[in-house]
Write an enzyme that holds these catalytic residues in place. Structure first.
Site, PDB file in Angstrom:
ATOM      1  N   GLY A  73       0.813  -1.204   0.000  1.00 31.68           N
ATOM      2  CA  GLY A  73       0.000   0.000   0.000  1.00 31.68           C
ATOM      3  C   GLY A  73       0.851   1.260   0.000  1.00 31.68           C
ATOM      4  N   ASN A 156      -6.785   4.665   9.418  1.00 29.50           N
ATOM      5  CA  ASN A 156      -6.279   3.457  10.053  1.00 29.50           C
ATOM      6  C   ASN A 156      -6.228   3.539  11.576  1.00 29.50           C
ATOM      7  OD1 ASN A 156      -4.263   5.311   8.775  1.00 29.50           O
ATOM      8  ND2 ASN A 156      -2.893   4.273  10.192  1.00 29.50           N
ATOM      9  N   GLN A 184      -6.873   0.794   4.299  1.00 30.95           N
ATOM     10  CA  GLN A 184      -7.558   0.365   5.519  1.00 30.95           C
ATOM     11  C   GLN A 184      -9.027   0.041   5.247  1.00 30.95           C
ATOM     12  OE1 GLN A 184      -7.472  -1.060   9.105  1.00 30.95           O
ATOM     13  NE2 GLN A 184      -5.667   0.054   8.417  1.00 30.95           N
ATOM     14  N   HIS A 206      -2.240  -7.195   2.573  1.00 37.76           N
ATOM     15  CA  HIS A 206      -2.176  -7.783   3.919  1.00 37.76           C
ATOM     16  C   HIS A 206      -3.194  -7.174   4.887  1.00 37.76           C
ATOM     17  CE1 HIS A 206       0.063  -4.752   6.447  1.00 37.76           C
ATOM     18  NE2 HIS A 206       0.354  -4.275   5.251  1.00 37.76           N
ATOM     19  N   THR A 242      10.122  -7.826 -12.335  1.00 42.18           N
ATOM     20  CA  THR A 242       9.442  -9.076 -12.657  1.00 42.18           C
ATOM     21  C   THR A 242       8.232  -9.252 -11.752  1.00 42.18           C
ATOM     22  OG1 THR A 242      11.475 -10.082 -13.444  1.00 42.18           O
ATOM     23  CG2 THR A 242       9.732 -11.592 -12.726  1.00 42.18           C
ATOM     24  N   CYS A 330       6.313   5.204  20.211  1.00 42.16           N
ATOM     25  CA  CYS A 330       7.384   5.366  21.191  1.00 42.16           C
ATOM     26  C   CYS A 330       8.474   4.386  20.860  1.00 42.16           C
ATOM     27  CB  CYS A 330       6.865   5.117  22.591  1.00 42.16           C
ATOM     28  SG  CYS A 330       8.170   5.158  23.838  1.00 42.16           S
TER      29      CYS A 330
HETATM   30  C1  LIG Z   1      -1.383  -0.101   6.334  1.00 39.89           C
HETATM   31  C2  LIG Z   1      -1.710   1.169   5.637  1.00 39.89           C
HETATM   32  C3  LIG Z   1      -0.861   1.690   4.642  1.00 39.89           C
HETATM   33  C4  LIG Z   1       0.439   1.029   4.283  1.00 39.89           C
HETATM   34  O1  LIG Z   1       0.223  -0.167   3.590  1.00 39.89           O
HETATM   35  P1  LIG Z   1       1.395  -1.240   3.486  1.00 39.89           P
HETATM   36  O2  LIG Z   1       0.850  -2.267   2.560  1.00 39.89           O
HETATM   37  O3  LIG Z   1       1.613  -1.760   4.875  1.00 39.89           O
HETATM   38  O4  LIG Z   1       2.589  -0.545   2.963  1.00 39.89           O
HETATM   39  C5  LIG Z   1      -1.226   2.849   4.011  1.00 39.89           C
HETATM   40  N1  LIG Z   1      -2.370   3.483   4.333  1.00 39.89           N
HETATM   41  C6  LIG Z   1      -3.215   3.007   5.264  1.00 39.89           C
HETATM   42  C7  LIG Z   1      -4.474   3.751   5.552  1.00 39.89           C
HETATM   43  C8  LIG Z   1      -2.914   1.841   5.953  1.00 39.89           C
HETATM   44  O5  LIG Z   1      -3.749   1.386   6.891  1.00 39.89           O
END
Ligand SMILES: *Cc1c(COP(=O)(O)O)cnc(C)c1O
Length: 385
Positions: A73, A156, A184, A206, A242, A330
């Site tokens: 993402g 998120n 998210q 993920h 690739t 933190c």
């Molecule tokens: C987790 C998240 C990302 C980052 O995505 P990744 O696949 O972990 O790099 C970006 N934006 C939001 C809102 C997310 O929750």
């Protein structure tokens, strides 16, 4: 004490669904071809890649050629912002970017780098106490040299859901691009790009029960984007490298499963979320819900507790077998309130005591009841130091 651990951090990542793992396995094994090769193995891989792309496009309501596969993402967000900014520079088509104050770092820090190193101008839109951006503030920020507006679909940390299709009407009428970070939102909200009206949309597998290390960016046909990763001609020249065939297959499978069970999932998520929200607000003094009371993700229950150290809270919960998230970071020893919570107008005494509980497919009633029972004494103990 719960004998088993309870995972309530689905906003950070989700487990890979069993059917997704099954769908990927052949492509780690016998079907190892490179889709760019012309021979038998290449054709097999290319065929699988094309069907994955079509499957995702069907769910997004777009053309297969409008999907760009990325590694996550964050990369999708980088490609959207940097790619559109650079394309505008090449075409002398504007110099101004607009983002909100509560974007994920993958959008926010990319926008700041474009401002600080490349001379773009940046407007950061405020949000209200519930984390919502107003149409008026978007309208007020748009100038004749504005290239794009980037507003996340759902946050998120606090789960607030933005009025994307209304914002899209506005940006469209002004001839400005709209990007949304849907990373998210994807596990729960509709992703139809025609309904949303967006020009670009980021996804990361993920967060919807797919594998880590793969994402996608929807780029509407006709939108100019410069590549962020140069090399071969993969992905219409927008993203060299690739193809990661097994993970792309996994992402398509995960999105398919998610879209099929979304309604059922959301009902269960919302029931567990509301049990958490009601239990905590009712039984713990000086506790507040963060984010919008209604316009929020079905799986997100996020709070601030006055006078509680958020990191201590997360560690105490972990010791008690509960995995939760927090807005404060933190890593160096000195607690910092999250920028999102500060943008809501919370002061540090509140913002440092943040807790995010995000439920998922595997969450049970018994787990939620356990949390309801353990939280009041745990918070009281933390406050008494
Ligand atoms: C987790 C998240 C990302 C980052 O995505 P990744 O696949 O972990 O790099 C970006 N934006 C939001 C809102 C997310 O929750």
């Amino acid at each position: 004490m719960a004998a088993e651990r309870i995972y309530l951090d689905h906003a950070a990542t989700t487990p890979v669904a069993a059917e997704v793992t099954r769908a990927m396995m052949p492509y780690f094994g016998e079907d190892y071809g490179n889709p760019s090769s012309v021979h038998y193995w290449g054709q097999r891989a290319d065929h699988a890649l094309s069907s994955a792309r079509r499957q995702i496009a069907d769910i997004l309501g777009c053309l297969p050629g409008e999907i760009v596969f990325t590694s996550c993402g964050s990369e999708s967000n980088n490609l959207a912002l940097r790619g559109a900014a650079m394309a505008a520079r090449v075409a002398a088509g504007g110099n101004h970017l607009v983002v909100t104050a509560i974007e994920h770092h993958a959008v926010f820090n990319t926008a700041c780098q474009l401002r600080d190193l490349y001379g773009f101008e940046l407007t950061v839109l405020p949000v209200d106490q519930f984390g919502l951006v107003s149409l008026d503030s978007v309208a007020g920020a748009i100038r004749t040299d504005t290239i794009m507006v980037s507003v996340m679909y759902a946050n998120n940390e606090i789960g607030s859901v933005q009025p994307i299709s209304e914002i899209a009407e506005l940006t469209r009428s002004q001839g400005v691009l709209l990007h949304t970070d849907a990373v998210q939102a994807a596990s729960q909200l509709s992703l139809n790009v025609e309904v949303l009206g967006v020009d670009m949309m980021s996804l990361g597998a993920h967060k919807f029960y797919g594998p880590k290390g793969v994402g996608a960016l929807y780029v509407r046909q006709g939108v100019s984007v410069e590549p962020a990763l140069t090399g071969g001609g993969q992905e219409q020249g927008l993203r060299a490298g690739t193809y990661n065939v097994p993970l792309i297959i996994g992402m398509a499978s995960a999105l398919q499963v998610t879209s099929e069970r979304k309604e059922r999932d959301n009902q269960k998520f919302a029931r567990h979320r509301d049990m958490l929200i009601n239990g905590i607000l009712l039984n713990i003094p000086y506790a507040r819900l963060t984010g919008h009371p209604e316009r929020r993700l079905p799986n997100n229950a996020s709070f601030v507790f006055h006078g509680v150290d958020g990191n201590e809270m997360i560690m105490a919960l972990d010791l008690a077998g509960v995995a939760a998230g927090s807005g404060s970071a933190c890593k160096t020893g000195s607690p910092m309130a999250s920028g999102v919570l500060l943008a809501l107008g919370l002061d540090a005494e509140w913002a440092l005591g943040s807790l995010r509980l995000t439920v998922g497919r595997g969450t049970t009633d018994a787990e939620i009841e356990h949390i309801q029972e353990m939280m009041p004494p745990l918070i009281a103990q933390l406050r008494n130091g």
